[in-house]
Write a protein that holds these residues in place. Structure first.
Motif, PDB file in Angstrom:
ATOM      1  N   LEU A  12       0.839  -1.198   0.000  1.00 43.85           N
ATOM      2  CA  LEU A  12       0.000   0.000   0.000  1.00 43.85           C
ATOM      3  C   LEU A  12       0.868   1.239   0.000  1.00 43.85           C
ATOM      4  N   TRP A  13       0.265   2.358  -0.371  1.00 42.36           N
ATOM      5  CA  TRP A  13       0.967   3.636  -0.462  1.00 42.36           C
ATOM      6  C   TRP A  13      -0.063   4.741  -0.295  1.00 42.36           C
ATOM      7  N   ASN A  14       0.445   5.916   0.073  1.00 42.74           N
ATOM      8  CA  ASN A  14      -0.476   7.039   0.257  1.00 42.74           C
ATOM      9  C   ASN A  14      -0.435   7.980  -0.954  1.00 42.74           C
ATOM     10  N   ARG A  15      -1.299   8.945  -0.939  1.00 46.21           N
ATOM     11  CA  ARG A  15      -1.428   9.906  -2.037  1.00 46.21           C
ATOM     12  C   ARG A  15      -0.123  10.654  -2.275  1.00 46.21           C
ATOM     13  N   GLN A  16       0.548  11.048  -1.208  1.00 43.10           N
ATOM     14  CA  GLN A  16       1.803  11.799  -1.326  1.00 43.10           C
ATOM     15  C   GLN A  16       2.855  10.971  -2.079  1.00 43.10           C
ATOM     16  N   TYR A  17       2.972   9.701  -1.759  1.00 46.01           N
ATOM     17  CA  TYR A  17       3.918   8.820  -2.452  1.00 46.01           C
ATOM     18  C   TYR A  17       3.578   8.771  -3.942  1.00 46.01           C
ATOM     19  N   ALA A  18       2.305   8.621  -4.264  1.00 44.78           N
ATOM     20  CA  ALA A  18       1.869   8.578  -5.665  1.00 44.78           C
ATOM     21  C   ALA A  18       2.182   9.883  -6.380  1.00 44.78           C
ATOM     22  N   GLU A  19       2.046  11.012  -5.684  1.00 45.18           N
ATOM     23  CA  GLU A  19       2.350  12.309  -6.301  1.00 45.18           C
ATOM     24  C   GLU A  19       3.847  12.471  -6.546  1.00 45.18           C
ATOM     25  N   TYR A  21       5.948  10.202  -7.226  1.00 47.94           N
ATOM     26  CA  TYR A  21       6.361   9.290  -8.288  1.00 47.94           C
ATOM     27  C   TYR A  21       5.324   9.208  -9.397  1.00 47.94           C
ATOM     28  N   ALA A  22       4.701  10.326  -9.721  1.00 47.56           N
ATOM     29  CA  ALA A  22       3.626  10.365 -10.712  1.00 47.56           C
ATOM     30  C   ALA A  22       4.066   9.823 -12.070  1.00 47.56           C
ATOM     31  N   ALA A  23       5.321  10.022 -12.457  1.00 47.74           N
ATOM     32  CA  ALA A  23       5.786   9.562 -13.764  1.00 47.74           C
ATOM     33  C   ALA A  23       5.838   8.041 -13.845  1.00 47.74           C
ATOM     34  N   ARG A  24       5.796   7.371 -12.705  1.00 48.62           N
ATOM     35  CA  ARG A  24       5.820   5.903 -12.693  1.00 48.62           C
ATOM     36  C   ARG A  24       4.511   5.339 -12.185  1.00 48.62           C
ATOM     37  N   ARG A  25       3.483   6.069 -12.316  1.00 42.81           N
ATOM     38  CA  ARG A  25       2.205   5.681 -11.732  1.00 42.81           C
ATOM     39  C   ARG A  25       1.780   4.264 -12.109  1.00 42.81           C
ATOM     40  N   GLU A  26       2.122   3.819 -13.320  1.00 44.54           N
ATOM     41  CA  GLU A  26       1.714   2.469 -13.723  1.00 44.54           C
ATOM     42  C   GLU A  26       2.388   1.396 -12.893  1.00 44.54           C
ATOM     43  N   THR A  27       3.493   1.705 -12.234  1.00 42.69           N
ATOM     44  CA  THR A  27       4.148   0.714 -11.381  1.00 42.69           C
ATOM     45  C   THR A  27       3.541   0.679  -9.988  1.00 42.69           C
ATOM     46  N   LEU A  28       2.719   1.645  -9.657  1.00 42.91           N
ATOM     47  CA  LEU A  28       2.122   1.681  -8.327  1.00 42.91           C
ATOM     48  C   LEU A  28       0.890   0.781  -8.299  1.00 42.91           C
ATOM     49  N   ALA A  30      -0.413  -2.968  -6.255  1.00 48.22           N
ATOM     50  CA  ALA A  30      -0.116  -3.971  -5.231  1.00 48.22           C
ATOM     51  C   ALA A  30       0.603  -5.152  -5.868  1.00 48.22           C
ATOM     52  N   GLY A  31       1.689  -5.559  -5.222  1.00 52.93           N
ATOM     53  CA  GLY A  31       2.456  -6.690  -5.707  1.00 52.93           C
ATOM     54  C   GLY A  31       3.674  -6.327  -6.540  1.00 52.93           C
ATOM     55  N   THR A  32       3.824  -5.064  -6.890  1.00 56.58           N
ATOM     56  CA  THR A  32       4.982  -4.648  -7.690  1.00 56.58           C
ATOM     57  C   THR A  32       6.245  -4.704  -6.843  1.00 56.58           C
ATOM     58  N   PRO A  33       7.281  -5.393  -7.306  1.00 57.28           N
ATOM     59  CA  PRO A  33       8.535  -5.437  -6.548  1.00 57.28           C
ATOM     60  C   PRO A  33       9.201  -4.053  -6.491  1.00 57.28           C
ATOM     61  N   PHE A  34       9.823  -3.769  -5.354  1.00 54.24           N
ATOM     62  CA  PHE A  34      10.528  -2.503  -5.178  1.00 54.24           C
ATOM     63  C   PHE A  34      11.553  -2.303  -6.289  1.00 54.24           C
ATOM     64  N   GLU A  35      12.280  -3.349  -6.632  1.00 50.28           N
ATOM     65  CA  GLU A  35      13.295  -3.233  -7.686  1.00 50.28           C
ATOM     66  C   GLU A  35      12.673  -2.815  -9.015  1.00 50.28           C
ATOM     67  N   SER A  36      11.508  -3.307  -9.331  1.00 49.47           N
ATOM     68  CA  SER A  36      10.831  -2.925 -10.577  1.00 49.47           C
ATOM     69  C   SER A  36      10.486  -1.447 -10.585  1.00 49.47           C
ATOM     70  N   ILE A  37      10.049  -0.943  -9.442  1.00 47.17           N
ATOM     71  CA  ILE A  37       9.728   0.478  -9.330  1.00 47.17           C
ATOM     72  C   ILE A  37      10.986   1.305  -9.597  1.00 47.17           C
ATOM     73  N   LEU A  38      12.110   0.880  -9.012  1.00 45.03           N
ATOM     74  CA  LEU A  38      13.368   1.587  -9.240  1.00 45.03           C
ATOM     75  C   LEU A  38      13.794   1.516 -10.703  1.00 45.03           C
ATOM     76  N   ARG A  39      13.659   0.373 -11.315  1.00 44.84           N
ATOM     77  CA  ARG A  39      14.086   0.211 -12.714  1.00 44.84           C
ATOM     78  C   ARG A  39      13.280   1.105 -13.659  1.00 44.84           C
ATOM     79  N   VAL A  40      11.997   1.247 -13.401  1.00 39.90           N
ATOM     80  CA  VAL A  40      11.184   2.153 -14.223  1.00 39.90           C
ATOM     81  C   VAL A  40      11.676   3.588 -14.022  1.00 39.90           C
ATOM     82  N   GLY A  41      11.960   3.965 -12.793  1.00 43.95           N
ATOM     83  CA  GLY A  41      12.496   5.295 -12.524  1.00 43.95           C
ATOM     84  C   GLY A  41      13.830   5.526 -13.216  1.00 43.95           C
ATOM     85  N   LEU A  42      14.682   4.525 -13.220  1.00 41.72           N
ATOM     86  CA  LEU A  42      15.972   4.633 -13.918  1.00 41.72           C
ATOM     87  C   LEU A  42      15.755   4.836 -15.415  1.00 41.72           C
ATOM     88  N   ALA A  43      14.863   4.078 -15.996  1.00 45.07           N
ATOM     89  CA  ALA A  43      14.588   4.194 -17.431  1.00 45.07           C
ATOM     90  C   ALA A  43      14.049   5.567 -17.794  1.00 45.07           C
TER      91      ALA A  43
END
Length: 82
Positions: A12-19, A21-28, A30-43
């Motif tokens: 789970l995550w709150n609104r502030q976290y989503a804001e 990381y808005a550019a990666r919203r599709e990775t937000l 449930a079940g998304t690995p932390f590493e995947s979230i980072l990799r999308v941000g790197l890309a």
């Protein structure tokens, strides 16, 4: 705020976290690995300090994330800090 389970998957995550990381919203999802979230941000070049050393940065970030206690400041591309 974001909460990850014992397998390091987003629960789970709150609104502030989503804001932040808005550019990666599709990775937000449930079940998304932390590493995947980072990799999308790197890309998407969301970590200015990682540019040109992405693999090294990812390894360092994952190692810090695994620590039971740590403090982390992150520079966002729009010159904000969290």
């Amino acid at each position: 705020m974001a909460l990850f389970d014992k397998d390091d998957r987003l629960v789970l995550w709150n609104r502030q976290y989503a804001e932040f990381y808005a550019a990666r919203r599709e990775t937000l999802a449930a079940g998304t690995p932390f590493e995947s979230i980072l990799r999308v941000g790197l890309a998407r070049l969301q970590y200015p300090e990682a540019i040109g050393r992405e693999d090294e940065w990812l390894a360092e970030r994952l190692a810090r994330h695994a620590l039971p206690r740590y403090s982390h400041e992150q520079h966002l591309p729009d010159d904000r800090w969290i």
